[in-house]
Design an enzyme around this catalytic site. Sequence first.
Site, mmCIF file in Angstrom:
data_model
loop_
_atom_site.group_PDB
_atom_site.id
_atom_site.type_symbol
_atom_site.label_atom_id
_atom_site.label_comp_id
_atom_site.label_asym_id
_atom_site.label_seq_id
_atom_site.Cartn_x
_atom_site.Cartn_y
_atom_site.Cartn_z
ATOM 1 N N LYS A 183 -4.738 8.321 11.178
ATOM 2 C CA LYS A 183 -4.072 8.813 12.389
ATOM 3 C C LYS A 183 -4.964 9.794 13.156
ATOM 4 O O LYS A 183 -4.918 9.854 14.385
ATOM 5 C CB LYS A 183 -2.722 9.447 12.032
ATOM 6 C CG LYS A 183 -1.712 8.447 11.458
ATOM 7 C CD LYS A 183 -1.422 7.328 12.444
ATOM 8 C CE LYS A 183 -0.260 6.440 12.008
ATOM 9 N NZ LYS A 183 0.076 5.417 12.994
ATOM 10 N N GLY B 248 4.208 -3.908 16.310
ATOM 11 C CA GLY B 248 5.191 -3.426 15.329
ATOM 12 C C GLY B 248 6.541 -3.195 15.978
ATOM 13 O O GLY B 248 7.197 -2.180 15.752
ATOM 14 N N TYR C 3 -3.659 7.847 5.205
ATOM 15 C CA TYR C 3 -2.756 7.834 6.374
ATOM 16 C C TYR C 3 -3.179 8.907 7.378
ATOM 17 O O TYR C 3 -3.358 8.636 8.564
ATOM 18 C CB TYR C 3 -1.310 8.055 5.912
ATOM 19 C CG TYR C 3 -0.306 8.020 7.039
ATOM 20 C CD1 TYR C 3 0.096 6.794 7.592
ATOM 21 C CD2 TYR C 3 0.237 9.190 7.563
ATOM 22 C CE1 TYR C 3 1.022 6.745 8.634
ATOM 23 C CE2 TYR C 3 1.158 9.149 8.605
ATOM 24 C CZ TYR C 3 1.551 7.927 9.127
ATOM 25 O OH TYR C 3 2.463 7.883 10.169
ATOM 26 N N ALA C 4 -3.356 10.133 6.881
ATOM 27 C CA ALA C 4 -3.731 11.232 7.785
ATOM 28 C C ALA C 4 -5.071 10.935 8.456
ATOM 29 O O ALA C 4 -5.241 11.141 9.665
ATOM 30 C CB ALA C 4 -3.789 12.544 7.018
HETATM 31 P P1 NAD Z 1 8.430 1.080 10.518
HETATM 32 O O1 NAD Z 1 7.932 0.865 9.156
HETATM 33 O O2 NAD Z 1 9.860 0.833 10.834
HETATM 34 O O3 NAD Z 1 7.590 0.222 11.567
HETATM 35 C C1 NAD Z 1 6.243 -0.072 11.386
HETATM 36 C C2 NAD Z 1 5.924 -1.307 12.171
HETATM 37 O O4 NAD Z 1 4.565 -1.678 11.914
HETATM 38 C C3 NAD Z 1 6.812 -2.479 11.742
HETATM 39 O O5 NAD Z 1 7.241 -3.182 12.858
HETATM 40 C C4 NAD Z 1 5.867 -3.332 10.916
HETATM 41 O O6 NAD Z 1 6.160 -4.706 10.953
HETATM 42 C C5 NAD Z 1 4.524 -3.036 11.574
HETATM 43 N N1 NAD Z 1 3.476 -3.365 10.622
HETATM 44 C C6 NAD Z 1 3.250 -2.810 9.412
HETATM 45 N N2 NAD Z 1 2.260 -3.459 8.776
HETATM 46 C C7 NAD Z 1 1.836 -4.448 9.615
HETATM 47 C C8 NAD Z 1 0.866 -5.465 9.504
HETATM 48 N N3 NAD Z 1 0.118 -5.641 8.425
HETATM 49 N N4 NAD Z 1 0.726 -6.317 10.542
HETATM 50 C C9 NAD Z 1 1.486 -6.187 11.652
HETATM 51 N N5 NAD Z 1 2.435 -5.242 11.805
HETATM 52 C C10 NAD Z 1 2.606 -4.387 10.790
HETATM 53 O O7 NAD Z 1 8.025 2.552 10.888
HETATM 54 P P2 NAD Z 1 8.021 3.390 12.243
HETATM 55 O O8 NAD Z 1 8.388 4.750 11.872
HETATM 56 O O9 NAD Z 1 8.769 2.700 13.325
HETATM 57 O O10 NAD Z 1 6.458 3.388 12.561
HETATM 58 C C11 NAD Z 1 5.935 3.187 13.866
HETATM 59 C C12 NAD Z 1 4.714 4.060 14.047
HETATM 60 O O11 NAD Z 1 5.117 5.425 14.034
HETATM 61 C C13 NAD Z 1 3.671 3.913 12.924
HETATM 62 O O12 NAD Z 1 2.378 3.868 13.468
HETATM 63 C C14 NAD Z 1 3.870 5.180 12.126
HETATM 64 O O13 NAD Z 1 2.700 5.559 11.425
HETATM 65 C C15 NAD Z 1 4.267 6.165 13.186
HETATM 66 N N6 NAD Z 1 4.960 7.343 12.665
HETATM 67 C C16 NAD Z 1 6.164 7.234 12.049
HETATM 68 C C17 NAD Z 1 6.766 8.360 11.529
HETATM 69 C C18 NAD Z 1 8.095 8.302 10.829
HETATM 70 O O14 NAD Z 1 8.490 9.306 10.224
HETATM 71 N N7 NAD Z 1 8.830 7.219 10.878
HETATM 72 C C19 NAD Z 1 6.139 9.605 11.652
HETATM 73 C C20 NAD Z 1 4.913 9.684 12.294
HETATM 74 C C21 NAD Z 1 4.318 8.534 12.799
#
Ligand code: NAD
Length: 260
Positions: free
Chosen positions: A171, A14, A167-168
């Site tokens: 994780k 990602g 989601y929770a």
């Molecule tokens: P984002 O949506 O910008 O990035 C998510 C990434 O996951 C993207 O690059 C996307 O292409 C990839 N992805 C999603 N579905 C996919 C699939 N089917 N196949 C391949 N890749 C896929 O969000 P982010 O905030 O950068 O998220 C990164 C991580 O951080 C995630 O695991 C998210 O759960 C976690 N996170 C984010 C937050 C927040 O507030 N942004 C909070 C807690 C945890």
Amino acid sequence: MTLDLTGKTALVTGASRGIGRAVAEQLAGAGATVAVHHSGRNSEAAAALAERLGGHEIAADLANPREAKRLWDEALDVLGTVDVVVANAGVFVEADPEVPLDDWLAAWDQTLSVNLTSLAVLSREAVNHWAARHAESDRQPGEIVGRLVTVSSRAAFRGDDPAFLAYAASKGGVVALTKSIARGWGRRGVAAFGVAPGFTATDMASGALAEDADGLRAQTSLGAIAEPEEVAPTVVFLASGLADHATGTTVDVNGASYVR
Ligand code: NAD
């Protein structure tokens, strides 16, 4: 002290945007050669990033966990060997418990496949590879050849809203898997860590931020939402080899919005 990953290779899932992109940029900045994974829906950005970082770009839709195996094989192929895996890709799919069961289950399937099962497949391939490398080279117990950093969430510990049960749960599963790998593979050359972000200014959080940015800021003791570049250094530190005795831990990066 410097974070030096010169000569190391890393696969970041990602990585075309958000936290994953910041991690890929910072790992490359610390000297690593990076494989930039993306879902296939953001190919141009991923290709441009990979080129800028002097790395490689690999598409794989992790909604299908078998694609995680192909992703691993391809990463091994282009990188030669993989020293670090940052399992960051994730989805945040809304499914209110009052929607029809089929819709609710579809959200659970997608969430668990991307956030947990694909991450597990990738981790499985990585630890098998690292254990084999460790055994081949007759290394000492405790000598680490591979580092896994998983990205979970504050939701794993605090829980989430009713529409984000999946989601929770996904994780929470990531945290448990990370601990289990740390416990099970430490003597076979593997260290495993987690990072649990709170709200971070990425596409994933854009809906929540558009709805109530002030409220989300107020949840933190810093009065600010983290930028992806402020989450990534913790990942790079854990991947660097300077924190191997912290294996098994998941580090909160949530501005004290949930302190455990
Ligand atoms: P984002 O949506 O910008 O990035 C998510 C990434 O996951 C993207 O690059 C996307 O292409 C990839 N992805 C999603 N579905 C996919 C699939 N089917 N196949 C391949 N890749 C896929 O969000 P982010 O905030 O950068 O998220 C990164 C991580 O951080 C995630 O695991 C998210 O759960 C976690 N996170 C984010 C937050 C927040 O507030 N942004 C909070 C807690 C945890």
